[in-house]
Design a protein around this motif. Structure first.
Motif, PDB file in Angstrom:
ATOM      1  N   ALA A  64      -8.441  34.908 -97.586  1.00  0.00           N
ATOM      2  CA  ALA A  64     -10.102  34.456 -97.981  1.00  0.00           C
ATOM      3  C   ALA A  64     -10.647  33.465 -96.706  1.00  0.00           C
ATOM      4  N   TRP A  65      -9.715  32.451 -96.295  1.00  0.00           N
ATOM      5  CA  TRP A  65      -9.316  31.315 -95.837  1.00  0.00           C
ATOM      6  C   TRP A  65      -9.651  32.106 -94.212  1.00  0.00           C
ATOM      7  N   ALA A  66      -9.259  33.156 -93.991  1.00  0.00           N
ATOM      8  CA  ALA A  66      -8.701  33.900 -92.271  1.00  0.00           C
ATOM      9  C   ALA A  66      -9.799  35.128 -92.146  1.00  0.00           C
ATOM     10  N   SER A  67     -10.155  34.935 -93.671  1.00  0.00           N
ATOM     11  CA  SER A  67     -10.848  36.533 -93.202  1.00  0.00           C
ATOM     12  C   SER A  67     -11.621  36.672 -92.174  1.00  0.00           C
ATOM     13  N   GLY A  68     -12.898  35.923 -92.378  1.00  0.00           N
ATOM     14  CA  GLY A  68     -13.934  35.727 -91.490  1.00  0.00           C
ATOM     15  C   GLY A  68     -13.949  35.609 -89.765  1.00  0.00           C
ATOM     16  N   VAL A  69     -12.924  35.246 -89.373  1.00  0.00           N
ATOM     17  CA  VAL A  69     -12.232  35.195 -88.230  1.00  0.00           C
ATOM     18  C   VAL A  69     -11.679  36.423 -87.792  1.00  0.00           C
TER      19      VAL A  69
END
Length: 421
Positions: A64-69
């Protein structure tokens, strides 16, 4: 984009993407009510079962933390495709090599890796919304996103297994989940593949892509408003996650509600959020994002949290009175919906990193809520936890006066000013 392309804030050209989210999350949610018991029924201890879910939760938080980037540097469509294929492959391996062979280590590995998949799928779609929906309409669009999420995991994902398990059993229902996830993934692939998205970071050299990925951490320290927004988003759902833990102690343990009655009360809360996510998404466009979060989100949740404790305590075992605070909680927790639009507005040049921080704060809420409860319960009991949550909402209320957000107000936008949105 003209007004005819939206229906109650829903972008019509992306409607199949929203349907894909609901179908995907239905399949992902099939196992929630019975998988832990199914694992223990195979002969594993409750501790081993809990560890399977702990590894899964950790992987989901990282994803979830990395998905945007990640979605920003490979495009949201590719990230969604990778997410749903990873889900299907790892779920099949979890079933075949983990559950069927009753191999604990394979269960940990494959279920854990599968935890990376669903955040990559759904939060990449969220970034796609950020990239293609005009900022003035983004709060309403993300309201629909969370409504579809609730329909999937909270309604279909919870109720359908109750009908399928008597006919095809737990294992059959777990295999059925692949069909739903596959359908959701294919609908997303074919309906979104030609949607024009921001590709400015796709062709960057590897070194620059790694730098962009690191912004999912550093942005917290370089942008004060992002940090404040992170705190507000953590507090947003603290009662949601905390009350699921402590309120059964009050309702079932002290007030003699049955467990079924408590589950029905909590189910009403989730049902209400389906509609209020959409309502507040639209309303925030007109009255302003932070103004809505301040007065209806923070203040509404502070009052609703106290009502959830004191109303049942005063009226005793009264099912219909107990529904009142559950409904209020469902109304006001969704008033925070514009926070999804706030994060990318605070970092318009690094929207993927901003969405990653949003996802991180949502995950931290799931951690902070039980942590606060475990610290306070031994000393001040349930009432102490309720007042702690209330105090945190008042703290968030104060933060809304400090944070500076370039927020649109639909009342000020006219058809003659499309460039402003």
């Amino acid at each position: 984009m003209n007004h005819q392309q939206y229906w109650l804030g829903l972008p019509k050209h992306l409607i199949w993407g929203f349907i894909a989210i609901a179908i995907f999350m239905s399949g992902d949610g099939f196992e929630m009510a019975f998988l832990s018991k199914y694992i223990t029924d195979l002969g594993f201890s409750p501790t081993q079962s809990a560890m399977v879910f702990t590894i899964y939760g950790f992987a989901a938080a990282i994803a979830a933390w990395a998905s945007g980037v990640v979605a920003e540097i490979i495009t949201p469509q590719r990230a969604m495709t990778f997410g749903f294929i990873l889900w299907i492959v790892m779920h099949a391996l979890f079933m075949l090599l983990g559950l069927d062979l009753e191999n604990y280590y394979f269960m940990l590995v494959f279920y854990g890796i599968r935890g990376l998949a669903y955040p990559l799928f759904i939060y990449s779609f969220m970034l796609l919304l950020v990239q293609v929906v005009p900022r003035v309409r983004l709060a309403a669009a993300t309201g629909w996103f969370w409504a579809m999420y609730s329909v999937g995991i909270g309604v279909i994902g919870s109720y359908l297994p109750s009908f399928s398990i008597p006919f095809i059993g737990e294992a059959g229902t777990l295999w059925l989940a692949i069909v739903w996830v596959g359908c959701g993934g294919l609908i997303a692939y074919f309906s979104l593949r030609h949607v024009p998205v921001d590709r400015s970071k796709v062709d960057l050299p590897l070194k620059d892509k790694l730098t962009e990925l690191s912004r999912a951490v550093t942005i917290l320290f370089t942008n004060r408003n992002i940090f404040l927004a992170c705190l507000i988003r953590i507090i947003n759902t603290i009662s949601l996650f905390g009350f699921a833990i402590i309120m059964p102690l009050l309702f079932v343990g002290q007030l003699n509600f049955t467990i079924s009655q408590w589950l029905q009360i909590w189910g009403v809360f989730f049902f209400v959020t389906i509609f209020t996510n959409i309502l507040w998404g639209i309303t925030g466009e007109y009255i302003g994002w932070i103004r809505q979060v301040r007065w209806f989100g923070c203040m509404g949740m502070a009052i609703s949290s106290l009502m959830f404790y004191y109303l049942p305590l005063y009226f005793g075992n009264n099912f219909y009175i107990a529904l009142i605070p559950a409904i209020c909680l469902g109304i006001f927790v969704a008033a925070f919906v514009p926070m999804t639009a706030v994060f990318p507005a605070l970092e318009p040049h690094h929207q993927g990193a901003a969405i990653s921080i949003y996802n991180l704060s949502a995950g931290l809420s799931n951690f902070v809520a039980p942590a606060v409860a475990s610290l306070i319960l031994p000393f001040w009991g349930i009432v102490g936890v309720v007042w702690a949550y209330t105090g945190l909402y008042m703290f968030a209320f104060i933060l809304t006066f400090i944070i500076k957000v370039p927020q649109p107000e639909r009342a000020k936008v006219t058809v003659a000013e499309p460039a402003m949105i």
